[in-house]
Design an enzyme around this catalytic site. Structure first.
Site, PDB file in Angstrom:
ATOM      1  N   GLY A   8       0.799  -1.219   0.000  1.00 32.65           N
ATOM      2  CA  GLY A   8       0.000   0.000   0.000  1.00 32.65           C
ATOM      3  C   GLY A   8       0.829   1.266   0.000  1.00 32.65           C
ATOM      4  O   GLY A   8       2.024   1.244  -0.246  1.00 32.65           O
ATOM      5  N   LEU A  47       0.455   3.673  -2.177  1.00 31.00           N
ATOM      6  CA  LEU A  47       0.882   3.475  -3.563  1.00 31.00           C
ATOM      7  C   LEU A  47       1.486   4.739  -4.171  1.00 31.00           C
ATOM      8  O   LEU A  47       0.961   5.836  -4.008  1.00 31.00           O
ATOM      9  CB  LEU A  47      -0.319   3.025  -4.410  1.00 31.00           C
ATOM     10  CG  LEU A  47      -1.003   1.740  -3.926  1.00 31.00           C
ATOM     11  CD1 LEU A  47      -2.212   1.422  -4.806  1.00 31.00           C
ATOM     12  CD2 LEU A  47      -0.032   0.562  -3.897  1.00 31.00           C
ATOM     13  N   HIS A  48       2.587   4.549  -4.894  1.00 30.40           N
ATOM     14  CA  HIS A  48       3.243   5.649  -5.610  1.00 30.40           C
ATOM     15  C   HIS A  48       3.376   5.255  -7.083  1.00 30.40           C
ATOM     16  O   HIS A  48       2.919   4.163  -7.488  1.00 30.40           O
ATOM     17  CB  HIS A  48       4.586   5.991  -4.968  1.00 30.40           C
ATOM     18  CG  HIS A  48       5.497   4.794  -4.782  1.00 30.40           C
ATOM     19  ND1 HIS A  48       6.012   4.073  -5.837  1.00 30.40           N
ATOM     20  CD2 HIS A  48       5.962   4.188  -3.650  1.00 30.40           C
ATOM     21  CE1 HIS A  48       6.776   3.104  -5.381  1.00 30.40           C
ATOM     22  NE2 HIS A  48       6.743   3.134  -4.059  1.00 30.40           N
ATOM     23  N   HIS A  57       4.517   1.723  -7.997  1.00 31.51           N
ATOM     24  CA  HIS A  57       3.450   0.696  -7.958  1.00 31.51           C
ATOM     25  C   HIS A  57       2.540   0.832  -9.180  1.00 31.51           C
ATOM     26  O   HIS A  57       2.121  -0.161  -9.771  1.00 31.51           O
ATOM     27  CB  HIS A  57       2.577   0.871  -6.710  1.00 31.51           C
ATOM     28  CG  HIS A  57       3.282   0.690  -5.417  1.00 31.51           C
ATOM     29  ND1 HIS A  57       3.431   1.700  -4.504  1.00 31.51           N
ATOM     30  CD2 HIS A  57       3.858  -0.410  -4.854  1.00 31.51           C
ATOM     31  CE1 HIS A  57       4.064   1.247  -3.434  1.00 31.51           C
ATOM     32  NE2 HIS A  57       4.345  -0.015  -3.625  1.00 31.51           N
ATOM     33  N   GLN A  66       7.605  -9.980   7.507  1.00 33.85           N
ATOM     34  CA  GLN A  66       8.837  -9.521   6.863  1.00 33.85           C
ATOM     35  C   GLN A  66       9.484  -8.356   7.618  1.00 33.85           C
ATOM     36  O   GLN A  66      10.476  -7.807   7.167  1.00 33.85           O
ATOM     37  CB  GLN A  66       8.600  -9.167   5.392  1.00 33.85           C
ATOM     38  CG  GLN A  66       7.754  -7.941   5.147  1.00 33.85           C
ATOM     39  CD  GLN A  66       7.405  -7.792   3.669  1.00 33.85           C
ATOM     40  OE1 GLN A  66       6.581  -8.532   3.129  1.00 33.85           O
ATOM     41  NE2 GLN A  66       8.046  -6.848   2.991  1.00 33.85           N
ATOM     42  N   GLY A 102       8.854  -4.379  -8.550  1.00 32.89           N
ATOM     43  CA  GLY A 102       9.788  -3.322  -8.933  1.00 32.89           C
ATOM     44  C   GLY A 102      11.227  -3.751  -8.666  1.00 32.89           C
ATOM     45  O   GLY A 102      11.508  -4.422  -7.664  1.00 32.89           O
ATOM     46  N   GLN A 143      14.916  -8.734  -3.488  1.00 38.30           N
ATOM     47  CA  GLN A 143      13.580  -9.320  -3.325  1.00 38.30           C
ATOM     48  C   GLN A 143      13.134  -9.992  -4.622  1.00 38.30           C
ATOM     49  O   GLN A 143      12.614 -11.104  -4.626  1.00 38.30           O
ATOM     50  CB  GLN A 143      12.593  -8.233  -2.922  1.00 38.30           C
ATOM     51  CG  GLN A 143      11.134  -8.630  -3.057  1.00 38.30           C
ATOM     52  CD  GLN A 143      10.190  -7.609  -2.470  1.00 38.30           C
ATOM     53  OE1 GLN A 143      10.078  -7.485  -1.268  1.00 38.30           O
ATOM     54  NE2 GLN A 143       9.481  -6.873  -3.314  1.00 38.30           N
ATOM     55  N   SER A 150       9.679   5.302  -3.143  1.00 41.84           N
ATOM     56  CA  SER A 150       9.510   4.325  -2.067  1.00 41.84           C
ATOM     57  C   SER A 150       8.464   4.871  -1.113  1.00 41.84           C
ATOM     58  O   SER A 150       8.428   6.088  -0.852  1.00 41.84           O
ATOM     59  CB  SER A 150      10.842   4.163  -1.327  1.00 41.84           C
ATOM     60  OG  SER A 150      10.630   3.574  -0.059  1.00 41.84           O
TER      61      SER A 150
HETATM   62  O1  PAF Z   1       7.762  -4.995  -2.037  1.00 43.61           O
HETATM   63  C1  PAF Z   1       6.806  -5.038  -1.225  1.00 43.61           C
HETATM   64  O2  PAF Z   1       6.013  -4.116  -1.120  1.00 43.61           O
HETATM   65  C2  PAF Z   1       6.618  -6.267  -0.339  1.00 43.61           C
HETATM   66  O3  PAF Z   1       7.837  -6.778   0.067  1.00 43.61           O
HETATM   67  C3  PAF Z   1       5.752  -7.351  -0.994  1.00 43.61           C
HETATM   68  C4  PAF Z   1       6.399  -7.915  -2.252  1.00 43.61           C
HETATM   69  C5  PAF Z   1       4.388  -6.789  -1.332  1.00 43.61           C
HETATM   70  C6  PAF Z   1       5.553  -8.519  -0.025  1.00 43.61           C
HETATM   71  O4  PAF Z   1       4.952  -8.105   1.156  1.00 43.61           O
END
Ligand code: PAF
Length: 281
Positions: free
Chosen positions: A31, A33-34, A37, A61, A147, A153, A185
């Protein structure tokens, strides 16, 4: 746009879509969002019959002293952006539905999760791989979009998909930057105006590294020194890591022969930012 909050509901809708023979493009997000995204959502929209965006601030995480509780949230703005971008389903599950009592299964992508961000965030990629696999399964993702700012990741997720023979195609898209070069970000929202200026040192350090690669420099130490010199000029910058690694294995380069990934994580005040760049001669 339909908003779904329950895992069972999302799964049922995804099953119906797949039964009709349609493809499902999924954009997993936390969420706030920018434009980064939104570029993923636009691509998912273009390449699939059905576009699903997910918003879930994934507790597994985050480390014990990290920013889970204060992670920025703006559900109304997120909803409006998704609607405008033509998202078909917005999936916003609760932590209790994703991790019900008794939950005990996690995915670890071993070697790739260790270096760079994994060194200071030892359980981070286990949480990421776990939630992403769950979202792929719940949404029956044909394709999923991430991204490349979070390059490690992306490699972790891509490797998980390969190793576990997942049906989902994992797609990485270029980092979207502000006009002055700062990588977009959600965590940029934590920065004061002065810190926001200091944060430009990440991208500028990567540019220094890029110039060295173009000049044919072979000694990785020169890259690290150049990046460090740029970052420590900022009074509130504290380096978490900076490294030059192989873009596939993420192992440290002993000598630069061809491509490399310059990757950095820097605290600006209390805000940890990451950025990276693939360097090629
Ligand atoms: O990059 C992110 O925003 C998060 O790490 C993700 C991939 C949605 C997993 O929670």
């Amino acid at each position: 746009m339909e908003i779904l909050t329950r895992v069972a509901e999302m799964k049922e809708r995804a099953r119906e879509i797949v039964r009709e023979g349609s493809s499902i493009g999924v954009v997993p997000t936390m969420g706030y969002l920018h434009d980064g995204h939104m570029s993923l959502i636009r691509r998912a929209r273009r390449e699939n019959e059905v576009c699903v965006a997910t918003i879930f601030v994934n507790p597994t995480q985050f480390g014990p002293n990290e920013d889970l509780d204060k992670y920025p949230r703006d559900p109304d703005a997120d909803r409006a952006k998704c609607m405008e971008a033509g998202v078909d389903f917005l999936f916003t599950p609760s932590p209790e539905d994703i991790y019900p009592p008794g939950y005990q299964t996690y995915v670890t992508v071993e070697d790739l999760s260790g270096p760079l961000c994994g060194a200071s965030r030892p359980t981070h990629f286990r949480g990421v791989a776990t939630i992403v696999l769950k979202l792929f399964n719940i949404c029956l993702a044909t394709r999923a979009y991430f991204g490349l700012k979070d390059y490690q990741q992306f490699q972790v997720i891509r490797t998980m998909a390969r190793d576990l023979n997942l049906e989902t195609q994992v797609i990485g898209l270029p980092t979207v930057r502000e006009s002055d070069g700062l990588a977009m970000s959600s965590r940029n929202a934590y920065l004061s105006p002065d810190q926001r200026k200091q944060a430009l040192c990440l991208n500028e350090a990567l540019e220094e590294a890029s110039a060295l690669m173009k000049s044919g420099e072979k000694d990785p130490r020169k890259y690290l020194t150049a990046m460090e010199d740029r970052i420590i000029r900022e009074p509130q910058a504290r380096i978490d890591y900076l490294n030059l690694v192989d873009p596939e294995s993420l192992e440290e380069l002993k000598e630069v022969n061809g491509r490399g990934l310059a990757a950095i994580a820097v605290f600006i005040g209390a805000t940890r930012l990451i950025d990276n760049r693939i360097l090629s001669p």
